[in-house]
Motif scaffolding. Structure first.
Motif, short mmCIF file in Angstrom:
data_model
loop_
_atom_site.label_atom_id
_atom_site.label_comp_id
_atom_site.label_asym_id
_atom_site.label_seq_id
_atom_site.Cartn_x
_atom_site.Cartn_y
_atom_site.Cartn_z
N ARG A 34 0.94 -1.32 -0.13
CA ARG A 34 0.00 -0.02 -0.03
C ARG A 34 0.92 1.27 0.14
O ARG A 34 1.70 1.40 0.92
N ALA A 244 -0.49 7.79 8.33
CA ALA A 244 -0.67 6.65 7.82
C ALA A 244 0.28 5.86 7.67
O ALA A 244 0.00 4.40 7.96
N SER A 247 0.68 4.35 11.53
CA SER A 247 -0.35 3.49 11.88
C SER A 247 -0.72 2.09 11.05
O SER A 247 -1.49 1.61 11.16
N ARG A 248 0.34 2.43 10.00
CA ARG A 248 0.52 0.92 8.99
C ARG A 248 -0.94 0.83 8.21
O ARG A 248 -1.14 -0.29 7.64
N LYS A 249 -1.53 1.84 8.00
CA LYS A 249 -2.34 1.98 6.94
C LYS A 249 -1.87 1.87 5.61
O LYS A 249 -2.70 1.29 4.66
#
Length: 521
Positions: A34, A244, A247-249
């Motif tokens: 991502r 992001a 927070s490992r989004k």
């Protein structure tokens, strides 16, 4: 970091030592990546917009013939070799092992179709083929290209052009005076992933300006990337991108906010990778606009605006050591850097600044826009900041609905003459000139210098002309350079990034590290 690329060197050494230890991705559960980006392309058509966001998406799906390595060398991609066969003739030998996503092999018709389509689009990239007279297929894997005048830099020029697969049954060569129809592909076909590319990924989902989903193409001719599935997510605001990745989004972000650089460096689960300088941040004045009694078409007015801005202050206070003040169009890492004196033109005595200016900026440049506004306000200018989403920029540029716009530009091929021809010479669609000249600037002296530089075969003469172009641009300031910005990414500590000179964020360059953070730092 300007002048400090040792971390990249250290990373590359680690990567080389760890290549044999990388896991065999794709043999078990699907691997996903991502990516949080300041911009996601407004169109999946690789020829629609000349912008880093467009190239970032396009070069996952489509590929050029060659790529620039950031110095004086060109490396092969779809073309395995090329040679000059006369003053106005080149030949390119195409790779025989390339298959497009629809299964058809790479051939001369794909190159011809791409050229023909670009000529008909009359878009920002049309200038790449302005001097190409015709192509001719010489067998299944060889293409001859004839130009109107000598072009010693043709391979470098074509490094920016993504080749798309010709539709079934399309045959022909490119000719400047006319081509077979190329209207088989619509914008919706690109956005839906129906147009075949040759790259490592296929587009499986797209939301213009917001997100893109890519799936690895199993028949890719080159080295398979580590990631089966890639998601690109637009996160324009820097602090939000930072949150992001923490927070490992997302797994990696481009252009991390400068105020968070030291935090990323000290955080045990994240890391920063920096490279050389490739992007120049600048103000684009709309020379067709008047602001009260003052016209932005006046070089003296643009000089006065430029002189009011403290570039060193912007670099020191806002950029955290990741930028240099810009006193010329090219960044110092560029091989064609002319080395002009670090000074600004002085406006004539009595030059009046505009009473009021509006600076249009996308979110990613808002911090610098605020800094510029503060300096202009100190000089007595009433400045308003107009925030616009990145996907709105192309429409505003085309319509001319702006006073001054904050933009970034990347040197994709290191050729200032070509970039200037695309963006600053007098707009002339018949000659493919000035396709990206959105502010209406016109200067006959600059036009002549650029044409001479594009046509010369002598490297010494070309370097001298590049210096003259730089000098004229800094005197006239049709664009107002502010900062040269280093490439940077923030990512999870178990990832590394293989830097490349154009600064694009490509999934194939994201490398899983089989090492502890202590080993790779």
């Amino acid at each position: 970091m300007p002048g400090k690329t040792s971390r990249i060197d250290q990373l590359l050494l680690v990567f080389i030592s760890l290549l044999s230890a990388l896991p065999a991705f794709g043999t078990s559960a699907e691997t996903s990546l991502r990516i949080g980006l300041d911009f996601v392309a407004a169109s999946a058509d690789p020829h629609a917009i000349a912008a880093p966001s467009s190239h970032t998406l396009a070069f996952h799906i489509f590929e050029p013939l060659v790529m620039w390595d950031g110095g004086d060398r060109i490396k092969p991609v779809l073309a395995q070799e090329w040679r000059r066969e006369g003053p106005t003739r080149w030949s390119f030998t195409l790779r025989s092992d390339v298959r497009f996503h629809d299964g058809h092999p790479l051939g001369p018709e794909d190159l011809a179709f791409t050229f023909c389509r670009l000529a008909r689009l009359e878009g920002q990239l049309q200038g790449l083929i302005y001097n190409i007279l015709k192509t001719q297929a010489l067998g299944q894997n060889r293409v001859q290209i004839d130009t109107r005048s000598p072009m010693s830099n043709l391979p470098r020029q074509l490094s920016r052009l993504a080749i798309i697969g010709a539709p079934p049954g399309w045959r022909g060569d490119y000719a400047a005076e006319g081509c077979p129809p190329t209207n088989q592909y619509k914008a919706a076909d690109f956005n839906a992933g129906r147009v075949p590319g040759s790259g490592p990924y296929r587009l499986t989902g797209f939301n213009a300006g917001a997100s893109a989903i890519l799936q690895r193409y199993p028949g890719y001719w080159g080295e398979a990337p580590a990631w089966d599935r890639v998601e690109m997510i637009a996160i324009p605001e820097g602090a939000e991108r930072a949150r992001a990745v923490i927070s490992r989004k997302v797994d990696i972000i481009n252009r991390p906010p400068l105020e968070s650089t030291s935090f990323f460096d000290q955080h045990p689960n994240t890391r920063i990778v920096t490279g050389g300088i490739s992007r120049t941040l600048f103000l684009l004045p709309n020379t067709r606009k008047r602001t009260g009694a003052v016209s932005l078409d006046s070089a003296a007015v643009r000089q006065a605006i430029s002189a009011a801005i403290d570039r060193r202050g912007l670099a020191d206070r806002l950029m955290g050591g990741l930028a240099l003040p810009a006193f010329q169009p090219l960044p110092p890492d560029d091989p064609a850097y002319p080395g002009l004196r670090e000074e600004l033109p002085t406006p004539p005595p009595g030059t009046r600044l505009p009473q009021k200016l509006e600076i249009t900026t996308p979110p990613t440049f808002r911090r610098v826009a605020d800094g510029v506004a503060r300096y202009l306000r100190l000089a007595g200018v009433q400045v308003d900041i107009r925030d616009v989403p990145s996907e709105a920029l192309p429409g505003l540029l085309e319509s001319g609905d702006f006073d001054m716009m904050m933009l970034g530009r990347v040197m994709f091929d290191g050729d200032l003459a070509q970039q200037t021809r695309d963006t600053l010479v007098t707009r002339d669609s018949a000659r493919g000139a000035g396709a990206g000249n959105f502010q209406g600037y016109s200067n006959a002296e600059l036009d002549g210098l650029v044409e001479r530089a594009m046509g010369t075969e002598d490297k010494t003469e070309r370097a001298a002309l590049t210096r003259q172009i730089s000098t004229l641009v800094m005197r006239e300031l049709p664009t107002i350079p502010l900062l040269h910005i280093a490439r940077s990414w923030a990512m999870h500590s178990d990832l590394g990034y293989l830097d490349q000179p154009d600064g694009l964020t490509l999934a194939a360059n994201v490398v899983p590290l089989v090492a502890t953070p202590a080993r790779v730092r």
